[in-house]
Design a protein around this motif. Structure first.
Motif, PDB file in Angstrom:
ATOM      1  N   TRP A  75      -4.196   6.004 -27.015  1.00  0.00           N
ATOM      2  CA  TRP A  75      -3.292   6.803 -26.194  1.00  0.00           C
ATOM      3  C   TRP A  75      -2.672   6.003 -25.053  1.00  0.00           C
ATOM      4  N   ASP A  76      -2.713   4.705 -25.147  1.00  0.00           N
ATOM      5  CA  ASP A  76      -2.098   3.865 -24.118  1.00  0.00           C
ATOM      6  C   ASP A  76      -0.584   4.096 -24.087  1.00  0.00           C
ATOM      7  N   PRO A  77       0.045   4.037 -22.902  1.00  0.00           N
ATOM      8  CA  PRO A  77       1.504   4.237 -22.844  1.00  0.00           C
ATOM      9  C   PRO A  77       2.293   3.311 -23.760  1.00  0.00           C
ATOM     10  N   TRP A  78       1.840   2.076 -23.924  1.00  0.00           N
ATOM     11  CA  TRP A  78       2.579   1.156 -24.797  1.00  0.00           C
ATOM     12  C   TRP A  78       2.441   1.544 -26.264  1.00  0.00           C
ATOM     13  N   VAL A  84       7.449   5.869 -30.344  1.00  0.00           N
ATOM     14  CA  VAL A  84       8.822   6.322 -30.110  1.00  0.00           C
ATOM     15  C   VAL A  84       9.819   5.344 -30.715  1.00  0.00           C
ATOM     16  N   ALA A  85       9.549   4.040 -30.582  1.00  0.00           N
ATOM     17  CA  ALA A  85      10.458   3.033 -31.132  1.00  0.00           C
ATOM     18  C   ALA A  85      10.606   3.191 -32.647  1.00  0.00           C
ATOM     19  N   VAL A  86       9.500   3.460 -33.332  1.00  0.00           N
ATOM     20  CA  VAL A  86       9.544   3.670 -34.779  1.00  0.00           C
ATOM     21  C   VAL A  86      10.401   4.893 -35.108  1.00  0.00           C
ATOM     22  N   VAL A  87      10.208   5.969 -34.357  1.00  0.00           N
ATOM     23  CA  VAL A  87      10.985   7.195 -34.596  1.00  0.00           C
ATOM     24  C   VAL A  87      12.467   6.964 -34.316  1.00  0.00           C
ATOM     25  N   VAL A  88      12.771   6.233 -33.251  1.00  0.00           N
ATOM     26  CA  VAL A  88      14.165   5.945 -32.906  1.00  0.00           C
ATOM     27  C   VAL A  88      14.833   5.135 -34.020  1.00  0.00           C
ATOM     28  N   ILE A  89      14.126   4.154 -34.555  1.00  0.00           N
ATOM     29  CA  ILE A  89      14.673   3.355 -35.659  1.00  0.00           C
ATOM     30  C   ILE A  89      14.923   4.240 -36.880  1.00  0.00           C
ATOM     31  N   TRP A  90      13.978   5.151 -37.145  1.00  0.00           N
ATOM     32  CA  TRP A  90      14.145   6.079 -38.273  1.00  0.00           C
ATOM     33  C   TRP A  90      15.377   6.961 -38.070  1.00  0.00           C
ATOM     34  N   LEU A  91      15.554   7.478 -36.858  1.00  0.00           N
ATOM     35  CA  LEU A  91      16.713   8.323 -36.574  1.00  0.00           C
ATOM     36  C   LEU A  91      18.014   7.541 -36.736  1.00  0.00           C
ATOM     37  N   ALA A  92      18.029   6.313 -36.207  1.00  0.00           N
ATOM     38  CA  ALA A  92      19.234   5.488 -36.312  1.00  0.00           C
ATOM     39  C   ALA A  92      19.564   5.190 -37.772  1.00  0.00           C
ATOM     40  N   ALA A  93      18.534   4.941 -38.573  1.00  0.00           N
ATOM     41  CA  ALA A  93      18.756   4.647 -39.991  1.00  0.00           C
ATOM     42  C   ALA A  93      19.351   5.839 -40.724  1.00  0.00           C
ATOM     43  N   ARG A  94      19.073   7.057 -40.236  1.00  0.00           N
ATOM     44  CA  ARG A  94      19.633   8.264 -40.840  1.00  0.00           C
ATOM     45  C   ARG A  94      20.994   8.632 -40.253  1.00  0.00           C
ATOM     46  N   THR A 104      15.492   7.683 -26.573  1.00  0.00           N
ATOM     47  CA  THR A 104      15.248   6.435 -25.841  1.00  0.00           C
ATOM     48  C   THR A 104      15.508   6.618 -24.356  1.00  0.00           C
ATOM     49  N   GLY A 105      16.634   7.241 -24.031  1.00  0.00           N
ATOM     50  CA  GLY A 105      16.988   7.443 -22.626  1.00  0.00           C
ATOM     51  C   GLY A 105      15.983   8.312 -21.901  1.00  0.00           C
ATOM     52  N   THR A 106      15.490   9.357 -22.580  1.00  0.00           N
ATOM     53  CA  THR A 106      14.490  10.226 -21.952  1.00  0.00           C
ATOM     54  C   THR A 106      13.233   9.448 -21.607  1.00  0.00           C
ATOM     55  N   CYS A 107      12.780   8.606 -22.514  1.00  0.00           N
ATOM     56  CA  CYS A 107      11.572   7.811 -22.262  1.00  0.00           C
ATOM     57  C   CYS A 107      11.793   6.808 -21.132  1.00  0.00           C
ATOM     58  N   VAL A 108      12.968   6.191 -21.088  1.00  0.00           N
ATOM     59  CA  VAL A 108      13.267   5.233 -20.026  1.00  0.00           C
ATOM     60  C   VAL A 108      13.329   5.931 -18.664  1.00  0.00           C
ATOM     61  N   CYS A 152       4.790  13.126 -26.955  1.00  0.00           N
ATOM     62  CA  CYS A 152       4.354  14.190 -27.870  1.00  0.00           C
ATOM     63  C   CYS A 152       5.308  15.380 -27.824  1.00  0.00           C
ATOM     64  N   GLY A 153       5.817  15.700 -26.638  1.00  0.00           N
ATOM     65  CA  GLY A 153       6.771  16.790 -26.525  1.00  0.00           C
ATOM     66  C   GLY A 153       8.056  16.515 -27.291  1.00  0.00           C
ATOM     67  N   LEU A 154       8.567  15.299 -27.171  1.00  0.00           N
ATOM     68  CA  LEU A 154       9.785  14.934 -27.888  1.00  0.00           C
ATOM     69  C   LEU A 154       9.572  14.942 -29.398  1.00  0.00           C
ATOM     70  N   LEU A 155       8.417  14.445 -29.842  1.00  0.00           N
ATOM     71  CA  LEU A 155       8.158  14.409 -31.277  1.00  0.00           C
ATOM     72  C   LEU A 155       7.989  15.819 -31.844  1.00  0.00           C
ATOM     73  N   LEU A 156       7.359  16.704 -31.091  1.00  0.00           N
ATOM     74  CA  LEU A 156       7.264  18.095 -31.540  1.00  0.00           C
ATOM     75  C   LEU A 156       8.647  18.731 -31.620  1.00  0.00           C
TER      76      LEU A 156
END
Length: 232
Positions: A75-78, A84-94, A104-108, A152-156
Motif C-alpha cells: 500500500w505504499d504511495p509509489w 494508476v500509471a498502468v490504468v492510464v496507459i490502458w485508457l490511452a491505448a483505448r 493523471t492530473g487528479t493524482c498530481v 482506490c476512489g478513482l479506480l472504483l
C-alpha cells in the motif's frame, strides 16, 4: 436513443459527485482547522490512541512485521501511483485520452495538496523511545492514507464509468475498502502517524476524488472516448 458503445464510458454522475464534494468539504476543513489550531481534546484523543497502539505494536512483533510489509510495499504511495500509471496507459491505448489525462492530473494535484498541507500545518509525528518504524516529513495529512483514498476512489469510479458487472464491482469495492482502511491502520499501528492524520488523509482523498468526478462530468466528461455520450 442508442446506447453508448461498449468500449466508451458512460456519462459520469456529476450532480451526485458535486453533492458528495460539498458534504466532504465541511469535515475536511473542520479537522484541518482543529489540527492546525492544536485543539486540546483532539490532541489528547490522538495521544491516547497512539500510545495504546504503540504498546501493542511493541509487544506484537509478528503483526508489526506484517504491517511494515503492507505499508512499505503493498500500500505504499509509489505502488499506488504505479497502479494508476498502468490504468492510464490502458485508457490511452483505448483512445480515452481526456480520461487518462484527468486521472493523471487528479493524482498530481492530490500529491501537491498533500505536500502543501504538510508544509503549511507542520505537525510533528509521534516520537517514541522504542520506535518500531520511522517516517519523514510532517504528519498531517497522512500521505499513505490520502494517496490510497484517491487511487482506490478513482479506480472504483472507472469501474462504474465502464459499466463493470456486479461481481467485479463488489470485488473492487472490497479490495478498495481493505486497502484504504488497512493502510491507515498500519500507519497508526507503526506509530508514524496520529489517528487524526489518517482520518484527514481519508477525508481529503475522498474530497479530491469527488471534485475530480464533478469537474470531469461538467467538462470533458460530457464526451466519451469515442464521441459524444448518449443516453438510453
Amino acid at each position: 436513443m442508442h446506447p453508448a458503445p461498449t468500449d466508451s464510458p458512460t456519462r459520469p454522475p456529476g450532480p451526485r459527485a458535486a453533492r458528495t464534494a460539498a458534504a466532504l468539504c465541511v469535515p475536511s476543513l473542520l479537522l484541518l482547522l482543529l489540527v492546525a489550531w492544536e485543539w486540546r481534546p483532539l490532541l489528547s484523543l490522538d495521544d491516547d490512541i497512539a500510545r495504546t497502539t504503540h504498546r501493542w505494536a511493541v509487544d506484537g512483533d509478528g503483526a508489526t512485521r506484517v504491517s511494515r510489509v503492507l505499508t512499505d510495499w503493498v500500500w505504499d504511495p509509489w505502488t499506488m501511483r504505479a497502479l494508476v500509471a498502468v490504468v492510464v496507459i490502458w485508457l490511452a491505448a483505448r483512445g480515452a485520452w481526456w480520461l487518462a489525462l484527468w486521472i493523471t492530473g487528479t493524482c498530481v494535484v492530490g500529491a501537491a495538496v498533500q505536500q502543501g498541507l504538510k508544509a503549511a500545518v507542520g505537525r510533528p509525528r509521534p516520537v517514541w523511545p522504542d520506535p518500531v518504524d520511522s517516517a519523514h516529513y510532517a504528519a498531517f495529512p497522512s500521505g499513505h492514507a490520502m494517496t490510497a483514498a484517491i487511487v482506490c476512489g478513482l479506480l472504483l469510479w472507472l469501474l462504474r464509468v465502464y459499466g463493470a458487472g456486479a461481481a467485479l464491482w463488489r470485488a473492487g469495492l472490497a479490495l478498495a475498502a481493505v486497502s484504504v482502511a488497512g493502510v491507515g491502520l498500519t500507519r497508526i499501528w507503526l506509530g508514524v502517524h496520529w489517528p487524526s492524520d489518517v482520518v484527514g488523509g481519508w477525508l481529503l482523498g475522498a474530497l479530491m476524488v469527488a471534485l475530480a468526478v464533478t469537474t470531469y462530468a461538467y467538462g470533458p466528461g460530457r464526451r466519451t472516448a469515442d464521441g459524444p455520450t448518449t443516453s438510453t
